[in-house]
Scaffold this motif. Structure first.
Motif, PDB file in Angstrom:
ATOM      1  N   ASN A   1      -6.883  -0.534   7.731  1.00  0.00           N
ATOM      2  CA  ASN A   1      -8.065   0.300   7.576  1.00  0.00           C
ATOM      3  C   ASN A   1      -8.348   1.046   8.876  1.00  0.00           C
ATOM      4  O   ASN A   1      -7.595   0.929   9.840  1.00  0.00           O
ATOM      5  CB  ASN A   1      -9.281  -0.541   7.149  1.00  0.00           C
ATOM      6  N   ARG A   2      -9.427   1.802   8.908  1.00  0.00           N
ATOM      7  CA  ARG A   2      -9.737   2.664  10.058  1.00  0.00           C
ATOM      8  C   ARG A   2      -9.959   1.863  11.340  1.00  0.00           C
ATOM      9  O   ARG A   2      -9.791   2.387  12.447  1.00  0.00           O
ATOM     10  CB  ARG A   2     -10.995   3.490   9.758  1.00  0.00           C
TER      11      ARG A   2
ATOM     12  N   LYS B   1      -2.352   7.215   9.405  1.00  0.00           N
ATOM     13  CA  LYS B   1      -3.626   7.946   9.458  1.00  0.00           C
ATOM     14  C   LYS B   1      -3.883   8.631   8.124  1.00  0.00           C
ATOM     15  O   LYS B   1      -5.005   8.611   7.596  1.00  0.00           O
ATOM     16  CB  LYS B   1      -3.575   8.966  10.590  1.00  0.00           C
TER      17      LYS B   1
ATOM     18  N   GLY C   1      -6.314   6.053   7.166  1.00  0.00           N
ATOM     19  CA  GLY C   1      -7.317   6.526   8.109  1.00  0.00           C
ATOM     20  C   GLY C   1      -7.199   5.900   9.490  1.00  0.00           C
ATOM     21  O   GLY C   1      -8.172   5.857  10.243  1.00  0.00           O
TER      22      GLY C   1
ATOM     23  N   LEU D   1      -6.947   5.186  13.214  1.00  0.00           N
ATOM     24  CA  LEU D   1      -7.353   5.965  14.384  1.00  0.00           C
ATOM     25  C   LEU D   1      -6.787   5.406  15.685  1.00  0.00           C
ATOM     26  O   LEU D   1      -6.613   6.142  16.655  1.00  0.00           O
ATOM     27  CB  LEU D   1      -8.880   6.005  14.481  1.00  0.00           C
TER      28      LEU D   1
END
Length: 248
Positions: free
Chosen positions: A42-43, A62, A66, A68
């Motif tokens: 996850n992010r 990404k 997502g 980062l």
């Protein structure tokens, strides 16, 4: 950690290929996508990619999850320079993961450590495995590709190698084409007392630029959940003939 003994590839083939290939989620193999979906990125995930090429996996993760926080390490400086131009938002480092202290990477600082077509391109197999696990937080996932067989492991570059060439030519720099006996690999992984080992793969022929005695191998991707744990949960989805050695 001991000083680097890895081969330092100088070829420009890696940068030339990975600037344009394996940069989107759909470009990755079914086995790779399957395992990444299974581990639930996850992010907030912090990902370390060992042997990142130009960092295309970061772009794909990404796109799909997502992501980062992506750090990539590659021993080929040309690939890293190309990657920095393509993906300035990522932390791309030129160097050898066996010299992790020189890279400024803190131990046990990543949720996910990845090695796709890297640890299985390396005669320093045990040291690479140890370095990856040291970078991983307890409970984190180590995602790695392995070439498997039910026969003897081959780690010597003299016995099994692949030309670093993406034009199907038997020329250029050579990398070890490591093929591991399934039972031997499991013993190495279980020595780390993992919580879980999840594996998915399928049989196929070695690459066209590979020179190796085996005509068919299993191309697999594993997710190893870092312990320590008293027992390990197994989720092994591999061809039966490859994994005919019982886990303990």
């Amino acid at each position: 950690m001991s000083m680097n003994k890895n081969i330092r590839y100088d070829t420009g083939e890696i940068a030339s290929f990975y600037k344009k290939n394996r940069i989107k989620w759909e470009n990755f193999y079914p086995s790779e996508r399957y395992i990444f979906e299974a581990i639930g990125l996850n992010r907030q995930s912090h990902v370390l990619d060992i042997g990142c090429g130009c960092g295309g996996l970061g772009n794909a993760l990404k796109e799909r999850f997502g992501i980062l926080h992506y750090t990539g390490v590659d021993i080929n400086e040309k690939a890293i320079l190309a990657g920095r131009a393509l993906y300035p938002e990522f932390n791309l480092l030129a160097g050898d993961i066996l010299n992790v202290n020189h890279l400024g990477i803190n131990p046990a600082s990543f949720d996910t450590v990845v090695s796709l077509s890297c640890i299985d391109w390396n005669v320093e197999f045990d040291k690479m495995l140890s370095a990856a696990m040291q970078c991983l937080k307890p409970g984190g996932k180590f995602v790695s590709s392995f070439r498997l067989t039910d026969k003897h492991s081959i780690i010597s570059i003299d016995s099994s190698f692949q030309y670093i060439n993406f034009n199907n030519k038997l020329e250029g720099e050579r990398a070890p084409y490591v093929i591991m006996n399934y039972g031997e690999l499991m013993q190495k992984l279980l020595a780390y007392n993992p919580k879980q080992i999840h594996a998915y793969g399928y049989n196929g022929k070695p690459g066209s630029t590979a020179v190796t005695p085996y005509q068919e191998i299993c191309f697999s991707v594993f997710a190893i959940t870092k312990g320590p744990a008293d027992t390990c949960e197994f989720n092994i989805e591999l061809p039966e003939l490859v994994c005919n050695v019982s886990e303990k």
